[in-house]
Design a protein around this motif. Structure first.
Motif, PDB file in Angstrom:
ATOM      1  N   ASN A   1      -6.735   0.297   4.444  1.00  0.00           N
ATOM      2  CA  ASN A   1      -5.938   1.304   5.140  1.00  0.00           C
ATOM      3  C   ASN A   1      -5.313   0.688   6.387  1.00  0.00           C
ATOM      4  OD1 ASN A   1      -7.858   1.696   7.460  1.00  0.00           O
ATOM      5  ND2 ASN A   1      -9.212   2.399   5.807  1.00  0.00           N
TER       6      ASN A   1
ATOM      7  N   HIS B   1     -13.159   3.462  -2.272  1.00  0.00           N
ATOM      8  CA  HIS B   1     -12.025   3.335  -1.359  1.00  0.00           C
ATOM      9  C   HIS B   1     -10.946   2.461  -1.993  1.00  0.00           C
ATOM     10  CE1 HIS B   1     -14.069  -0.486  -0.400  1.00  0.00           C
ATOM     11  NE2 HIS B   1     -12.887  -0.921  -0.008  1.00  0.00           N
ATOM     12  N   ASN B   2      -9.734   2.575  -1.473  1.00  0.00           N
ATOM     13  CA  ASN B   2      -8.596   1.844  -2.002  1.00  0.00           C
ATOM     14  C   ASN B   2      -8.776   0.339  -1.807  1.00  0.00           C
ATOM     15  OD1 ASN B   2      -5.906   0.645  -2.207  1.00  0.00           O
ATOM     16  ND2 ASN B   2      -5.131   2.720  -2.204  1.00  0.00           N
TER      17      ASN B   2
ATOM     18  N   ARG C   1       0.833  -1.205   0.000  1.00  0.00           N
ATOM     19  CA  ARG C   1       0.000   0.000   0.000  1.00  0.00           C
ATOM     20  C   ARG C   1       0.869   1.257   0.000  1.00  0.00           C
ATOM     21  NH1 ARG C   1      -2.341   3.666   3.411  1.00  0.00           N
ATOM     22  NH2 ARG C   1      -4.459   4.309   2.859  1.00  0.00           N
TER      23      ARG C   1
END
Length: 411
Positions: free
Chosen positions: A164, A159-160, A132
């Motif tokens: 996170n 969202h990624n 990430r």
């Protein structure tokens, strides 16, 4: 797009697992599972879990340690791989002819008997966090996640995929197992195969190893992303050049108009030196090294995007050129001659791309997962050739200046 020579056989195991078989005389075989599970199936407290599970199913099963898993196909010259996107996870293998049972048994073991050992999860947690961080260190990649966050705010598309730090740090063996048992179910997956093995033998092998799969949890339906008002935002970061994404909502994968947007996107910024954006921004003005346009199609919506990186002073000129090109197509129908040339190029590129057999194998898995069958090449060609100047003009109007949003990472 499937070639005319490709023939498909569709089968279903008693437990509901669908199978697509495509015959090939090549000496390499491909098989795997397409799973209808991705970052879109996550909640805010589990962001990143789909990708994390994809990583950790390789870390140990009831009868194999991680070393035995990664060595199983490599020992015969094959490969074992996986990836996660917003709506699908692929677990698959490419291997020399004659190793089908080995591959299917291994993949079945991963999705049926993964143990998610705590010590392996702790190690992989660090790996994913490093992945990430590496991703976020690349502004040309990170800007797409920030753009999607703004475009799909209020839904799990925004969202990624990697999650996170806060969520990744909470994942446990139980978290991973729960996600696996919810989404890696027979009715939520498709097994795909490309190679010389007969359909009957493929079915028998799949039934032996995947037939006992018993997870039956019904996966929840994702929320349709709300439409947001166009925005124009600049964020100042420490980067040697500026990065910009321009985009607009378009129809999703089940809409007939997706062929029109595919053709339009290829004309504007596809993988060819004569794309309209490349000629204007690079060849004529030298503003950018590359400029690319994309369509991302989801089950209930889609996204058209353009990306370019350039020096700060060239951002606005590039924006003007891009919108001038789109608006010109939106305001005036393309001539028949120009449209026919664009169709010829687009279809030709599809034929060349179809020769990548690994990507073709993955595409038939995805196609069957979401559409139940592969759309015949003849039908695809006919639809593309039937696109009218008016349809292309209407699509250009949807992505014209007034409908587009913009995000820039500035120096």
């Amino acid at each position: 797009m499937a070639a005319e020579r490709d023939t498909f056989t569709y089968m279903t195991l008693p437990n509901g697992l669908r199978i697509i078989h495509c015959h090939s005389r090549a000496q390499a075989e491909y098989c795997g599972l397409a799973v209808k599970a991705g970052s879109r199936n996550e909640t805010p407290d589990t962001y990143g879990i789909a990708h994390f599970v994809e990583h950790t199913i390789f870390k140990g099963t009831d009868k194999r340690r991680s070393w035995h898993i990664i060595n199983r196909m490599e020992a015969v010259g094959g490969e074992l791989n996986a990836y996660t996107s917003e709506e699908v996870t692929m677990v698959y293998s490419a291997f020399p002819k004659g190793n089908l049972s080995r591959a299917i048994e291994l993949i079945a073991d991963l999705v049926s008997h993964s143990r998610f050992p705590a010590h392996e999860i702790d190690k992989e947690r660090e790996v994913v966090m490093d992945e990430r961080s590496s991703y976020l260190d690349s502004p040309s990649d990170a800007i797409f996640d920030d753009f999607n966050d703004l475009m799909f705010v209020g839904s799990s598309l925004g969202h990624n995929i990697l999650g996170n730090i806060d969520t990744i740090s909470t994942f446990t063996p139980e978290t991973c197992r729960s996600f696996l048992e919810t989404y890696y179910t027979p009715v939520n997956m498709v097994m795909f195969y490309l190679g010389p093995t007969s359909p009957s033998r493929l079915y028998a092998t799949a039934e032996r190893y995947l037939g006992p799969l018993h997870y039956t949890t019904e996966a929840p339906t994702p929320i349709i992303p709300p439409t947001v008002a166009p925005f124009d935002e600049t964020r100042h970061i420490n980067t040697h050049q500026s990065h910009t994404v321009i985009g607009a909502r378009i129809p999703g994968m089940y809409e007939d108009r997706k062929r029109v947007y595919g053709l339009l996107t290829n004309m504007l910024g596809g993988p060819c030196m004569n794309s309209l954006f490349n000629v204007a921004l690079r060849e004529r003005h030298g503003y950018v090294y590359s400029v690319d346009a994309y369509t991302s199609l989801f089950t209930d919506c889609g996204l058209f995007t353009v990306y370019f990186g350039c020096d700060d002073e060239h951002v606005m000129p590039c924006r003007r050129l891009i919108f001038d090109i789109i608006d010109r197509l939106a305001n005036e129908p393309l001539s028949k001659r120009s449209l026919d040339a664009a169709k010829k190029q687009y279809l030709g590129q599809s034929i060349v791309a179809g020769e990548n057999r690994e990507q073709f194998a993955l595409s038939i898995g995805r196609g069957t997962l979401f559409n139940s069958k592969i759309i015949p090449a003849k039908e695809v060609k006919e639809r593309i050739n039937s696109i009218t100047p008016e349809e292309l003009q209407e699509a250009a109007q949807q992505i014209s200046r007034k409908n587009c949003s913009i995000l820039t990472f500035s120096q």
